[in-house]
Design a protein around this motif. Structure first.
Motif, PDB file in Angstrom:
ATOM      1  N   ASN A  62       0.846  -1.182   0.000  1.00 36.44           N
ATOM      2  CA  ASN A  62       0.000   0.000   0.000  1.00 36.44           C
ATOM      3  C   ASN A  62       0.884   1.234   0.000  1.00 36.44           C
ATOM      4  O   ASN A  62       1.778   1.365   0.835  1.00 36.44           O
ATOM      5  CB  ASN A  62      -0.916  -0.008   1.234  1.00 36.44           C
ATOM      6  N   GLU A  63       0.631   2.136  -0.921  1.00 38.54           N
ATOM      7  CA  GLU A  63       1.493   3.309  -1.069  1.00 38.54           C
ATOM      8  C   GLU A  63       1.098   4.465  -0.143  1.00 38.54           C
ATOM      9  O   GLU A  63       1.914   5.325   0.145  1.00 38.54           O
ATOM     10  CB  GLU A  63       1.483   3.771  -2.525  1.00 38.54           C
ATOM     11  N   CYS A  64      -0.124   4.469   0.302  1.00 38.19           N
ATOM     12  CA  CYS A  64      -0.610   5.538   1.175  1.00 38.19           C
ATOM     13  C   CYS A  64      -0.303   5.186   2.626  1.00 38.19           C
ATOM     14  O   CYS A  64      -0.835   4.213   3.159  1.00 38.19           O
ATOM     15  CB  CYS A  64      -2.109   5.741   0.966  1.00 38.19           C
ATOM     16  N   GLU A  65       0.561   5.975   3.260  1.00 35.99           N
ATOM     17  CA  GLU A  65       0.963   5.701   4.646  1.00 35.99           C
ATOM     18  C   GLU A  65      -0.219   5.715   5.601  1.00 35.99           C
ATOM     19  O   GLU A  65      -0.291   4.901   6.521  1.00 35.99           O
ATOM     20  CB  GLU A  65       2.013   6.706   5.126  1.00 35.99           C
ATOM     21  N   GLU A  66      -1.164   6.624   5.386  1.00 33.06           N
ATOM     22  CA  GLU A  66      -2.320   6.711   6.270  1.00 33.06           C
ATOM     23  C   GLU A  66      -3.170   5.444   6.188  1.00 33.06           C
ATOM     24  O   GLU A  66      -3.578   4.889   7.207  1.00 33.06           O
ATOM     25  CB  GLU A  66      -3.153   7.937   5.906  1.00 33.06           C
ATOM     26  N   ARG A  67      -3.418   4.965   4.970  1.00 39.30           N
ATOM     27  CA  ARG A  67      -4.190   3.716   4.810  1.00 39.30           C
ATOM     28  C   ARG A  67      -3.416   2.531   5.364  1.00 39.30           C
ATOM     29  O   ARG A  67      -3.988   1.629   5.964  1.00 39.30           O
ATOM     30  CB  ARG A  67      -4.519   3.459   3.335  1.00 39.30           C
ATOM     31  N   LYS A  68      -2.103   2.537   5.146  1.00 39.03           N
ATOM     32  CA  LYS A  68      -1.265   1.453   5.651  1.00 39.03           C
ATOM     33  C   LYS A  68      -1.373   1.356   7.166  1.00 39.03           C
ATOM     34  O   LYS A  68      -1.540   0.273   7.726  1.00 39.03           O
ATOM     35  CB  LYS A  68       0.192   1.696   5.225  1.00 39.03           C
ATOM     36  N   GLU A  69      -1.295   2.500   7.846  1.00 41.39           N
ATOM     37  CA  GLU A  69      -1.401   2.518   9.308  1.00 41.39           C
ATOM     38  C   GLU A  69      -2.786   2.075   9.771  1.00 41.39           C
ATOM     39  O   GLU A  69      -2.912   1.316  10.734  1.00 41.39           O
ATOM     40  CB  GLU A  69      -1.094   3.919   9.835  1.00 41.39           C
ATOM     41  N   LYS A  70      -3.825   2.553   9.085  1.00 39.60           N
ATOM     42  CA  LYS A  70      -5.191   2.188   9.459  1.00 39.60           C
ATOM     43  C   LYS A  70      -5.408   0.683   9.318  1.00 39.60           C
ATOM     44  O   LYS A  70      -5.933   0.034  10.222  1.00 39.60           O
ATOM     45  CB  LYS A  70      -6.200   2.939   8.587  1.00 39.60           C
ATOM     46  N   PRO A 118     -10.011   2.769  -2.451  1.00 39.26           N
ATOM     47  CA  PRO A 118     -10.652   4.061  -2.176  1.00 39.26           C
ATOM     48  C   PRO A 118     -11.534   4.471  -3.356  1.00 39.26           C
ATOM     49  O   PRO A 118     -11.223   4.171  -4.499  1.00 39.26           O
ATOM     50  CB  PRO A 118      -9.478   5.026  -1.987  1.00 39.26           C
TER      51      PRO A 118
END
Length: 121
Positions: A62-70, A118
């Motif tokens: 996953n390239e999006c850090e926010e989605r990765k953390e979630k 998304p």
């Protein structure tokens, strides 16, 4: 192998495993014989292992850090509840299994919702 194809395969397997786990509610709501308790415990462990592998791949790619953390936080909650469910099944307590299953199922639904692509804007 194309990473997009691998990622779609992981998401597909996660959704398939989720459906299988979510369909186990009735099986876990009754007192089972010794052989069935052991079979269900092993089945839960196997499904959790496959989910762990596929979720790890989805998170890593996953390239999006926010989605990765979630997704990571939700997956950690799910695996915590799966451990609790595994312990309850090993102890063969139907009432505790029901509570643990409910927690694991809720957490799994949250994980599946979080890995959905998304919405395009």
């Amino acid at each position: 192998m194309d990473q997009g194809v691998e990622l779609r395969g992981c998401v597909c397997r996660i959704k398939s495993s989720a459906l299988e786990l979510l369909s186990m509610e009735e099986d876990l709501a009754t007192d089972l014989g010794d052989d069935l308790w052991d079979l269900i415990r092993r089945d839960l462990q196997l499904k959790a292992t496959f989910l762990y592998i596929d979720l790890s791949r989805v998170i890593a790619r996953n390239e999006c850090e926010e989605r990765k953390e979630k997704i990571t936080l939700l997956a950690n909650d799910f695996f915590y509840f799966m451990d609790e469910l595994g312990d309850a099944v090993a102890n063969r307590s139907v009432s505790v299994v029901k509570v643990c299953y409910g927690n694991a199922a809720r957490a799994l639904r949250e994980v599946v919702a979080a890995i959905a692509p998304p919405a395009a804007t």
